[in-house]
Write a protein that holds these residues in place. Structure first.
Motif, PDB file in Angstrom:
ATOM      1  N   UNK A  30      67.012  -8.282  12.601  1.00  7.96           N
ATOM      2  CA  UNK A  30      66.831  -8.871  13.922  1.00  7.96           C
ATOM      3  C   UNK A  30      66.885 -10.391  13.912  1.00  7.96           C
ATOM      4  N   UNK A  31      66.874 -10.990  12.713  1.00  9.93           N
ATOM      5  CA  UNK A  31      66.997 -12.438  12.598  1.00  9.93           C
ATOM      6  C   UNK A  31      68.447 -12.897  12.514  1.00  9.93           C
ATOM      7  N   UNK A  35      72.156 -10.727  16.644  1.00  3.53           N
ATOM      8  CA  UNK A  35      71.056  -9.996  17.278  1.00  3.53           C
ATOM      9  C   UNK A  35      70.252 -10.929  18.171  1.00  3.53           C
ATOM     10  N   UNK A  36      70.109 -12.173  17.733  1.00  5.33           N
ATOM     11  CA  UNK A  36      69.472 -13.169  18.594  1.00  5.33           C
ATOM     12  C   UNK A  36      70.232 -13.304  19.902  1.00  5.33           C
ATOM     13  N   UNK A  37      71.557 -13.320  19.797  1.00  5.30           N
ATOM     14  CA  UNK A  37      72.385 -13.418  20.997  1.00  5.30           C
ATOM     15  C   UNK A  37      72.248 -12.180  21.880  1.00  5.30           C
ATOM     16  N   UNK A  38      72.245 -10.999  21.270  1.00 10.92           N
ATOM     17  CA  UNK A  38      72.068  -9.780  22.050  1.00 10.92           C
ATOM     18  C   UNK A  38      70.768  -9.818  22.838  1.00 10.92           C
ATOM     19  N   UNK A  39      69.700 -10.276  22.184  1.00  8.00           N
ATOM     20  CA  UNK A  39      68.389 -10.342  22.838  1.00  8.00           C
ATOM     21  C   UNK A  39      68.402 -11.346  23.984  1.00  8.00           C
ATOM     22  N   UNK A  40      68.973 -12.514  23.752  1.00  8.69           N
ATOM     23  CA  UNK A  40      68.904 -13.587  24.748  1.00  8.69           C
ATOM     24  C   UNK A  40      69.900 -13.422  25.884  1.00  8.69           C
ATOM     25  N   UNK A  41      71.035 -12.762  25.598  1.00  9.23           N
ATOM     26  CA  UNK A  41      72.100 -12.660  26.604  1.00  9.23           C
ATOM     27  C   UNK A  41      72.026 -11.388  27.433  1.00  9.23           C
ATOM     28  N   UNK A  42      71.275 -10.419  26.959  1.00  6.67           N
ATOM     29  CA  UNK A  42      71.214  -9.144  27.653  1.00  6.67           C
ATOM     30  C   UNK A  42      72.170  -8.109  27.101  1.00  6.67           C
ATOM     31  N   UNK A  43      73.006  -8.507  26.121  1.00  9.40           N
ATOM     32  CA  UNK A  43      73.854  -7.529  25.468  1.00  9.40           C
ATOM     33  C   UNK A  43      75.326  -7.883  25.486  1.00  9.40           C
ATOM     34  N   UNK A  93      68.818  -1.156   9.956  1.00  4.97           N
ATOM     35  CA  UNK A  93      68.085  -0.332  10.932  1.00  4.97           C
ATOM     36  C   UNK A  93      68.456  -0.678  12.369  1.00  4.97           C
ATOM     37  N   UNK A  94      69.403  -1.591  12.568  1.00  4.23           N
ATOM     38  CA  UNK A  94      69.709  -2.067  13.909  1.00  4.23           C
ATOM     39  C   UNK A  94      70.166  -0.947  14.838  1.00  4.23           C
ATOM     40  N   UNK A  95      70.924   0.009  14.307  1.00  3.09           N
ATOM     41  CA  UNK A  95      71.440   1.089  15.146  1.00  3.09           C
ATOM     42  C   UNK A  95      70.357   1.890  15.834  1.00  3.09           C
ATOM     43  N   UNK A  96      69.165   1.925  15.233  1.00  2.00           N
ATOM     44  CA  UNK A  96      68.052   2.661  15.836  1.00  2.00           C
ATOM     45  C   UNK A  96      67.472   1.938  17.042  1.00  2.00           C
TER      46      UNK A  96
END
Length: 261
Positions: A30-31, A35-43, A93-96
């Protein structure tokens, strides 16, 4: 190859990928910047039949493709959704923790993970030799991938196994290909898009990125991402700059301290 390329495709099966709410973002994976971008941008919005993810090593583009494949039900080491073998678990584990938004259901699909395709080839051989199952090798060109070069087996896969109306996720498919092989793959991806398939690719190849109509998402090391034109994409800019003046790059890389290489 049609200049409309990916624009001719009509199959949008996977429409959006986002990080689930409340995911623990304080540890790997998640670091990672992506993944940071996914979290901040909405996907990640998958609005084109072909989407390329580009960026430096370590930004997480391959991890995102792998995790999307896992969340979509594909075997983590590669293969179709019916493959269920395990050699050595190395996926994150990101896929989960991804949430996928679907449109229409694809009629077929495949996850090509370049680094573990040897394991997929071994599973193809095993399944083909199973007396209780129908022959499998014809769908892969009629010859075991182990009896072909790495690059030839990749092209056999996309030529014979990939077909219309499919969802295909590819992690750095250029890893095994020559320049001519990349050109052949480019042409095949264009054909597949025109036949209603959807394709998500992590790549460093400036050749593959030239596919007309594809969307290129460039992931930066600071955790930002944006859609870029072909000429702006990092692999294209660096390759062009090097080919235009290789001596400048070599001087910087090899002779900066006055030492012989």
């Amino acid at each position: 190859m049609s200049r409309t390329g990916a624009r001719a495709g009509s199959g949008l099966f996977l429409r959006h990928v986002r990080l689930e709410t409340g995911a623990d973002t304080g540890r790997y994976p998640f670091t990672l910047p992506v993944v940071t971008w996914l979290r901040d941008s909405g996907g990640l919005d998958l609005s084109a039949p072909v989407t390329f993810l580009v960026g430096e090593n370590g930004t997480g583009k391959s991890t995102l493709v792998e995790a999307t494949a896992v969340a979509a039900g594909f075997n983590p080491e590669g293969g179709s959704q019916s493959f269920r073998f395990t050699t050595r678990a190395s996926e994150s584990s990101l896929g989960e923790h991804l949430v996928l938004r679907w449109g229409r259901k694809p009629r077929t699909g495949f996850f090509l993970r370049a680094e573990s395709y040897y394991n997929v080839a071994s599973e193809i051989e095993r399944l083909d030799q199973d007396p209780g199952s129908p022959p499998l090798l014809p769908a892969y060109g009629g010859t075991s991938p182990h009896e072909r070069s790495h690059g030839e087996s990749f092209l056999d896969l996309v030529t014979h196994r990939f077909g219309p109306g499919g969802l295909y996720l590819l992690d750095e498919p250029e890893a095994a290909l020559s320049v001519r092989g990349c050109l052949a793959l480019l042409a095949r991806l264009s054909e597949l898009a025109a036949l209603g398939s959807q394709i998500l690719v992590a790549t460093h190849s400036p050749i593959l990125l030239a596919l007309p109509g594809a969307r290129i998402v460039e992931i930066d090391e600071d955790g930002t991402a944006e859609t870029v034109d072909y000429d702006q994409a990092l692999p294209v800019r660096l390759t062009r700059d090097f080919l235009a003046a290789p001596e400048k790059f070599l001087h910087h890389l090899l002779d900066e301290d006055g030492d012989e290489p």
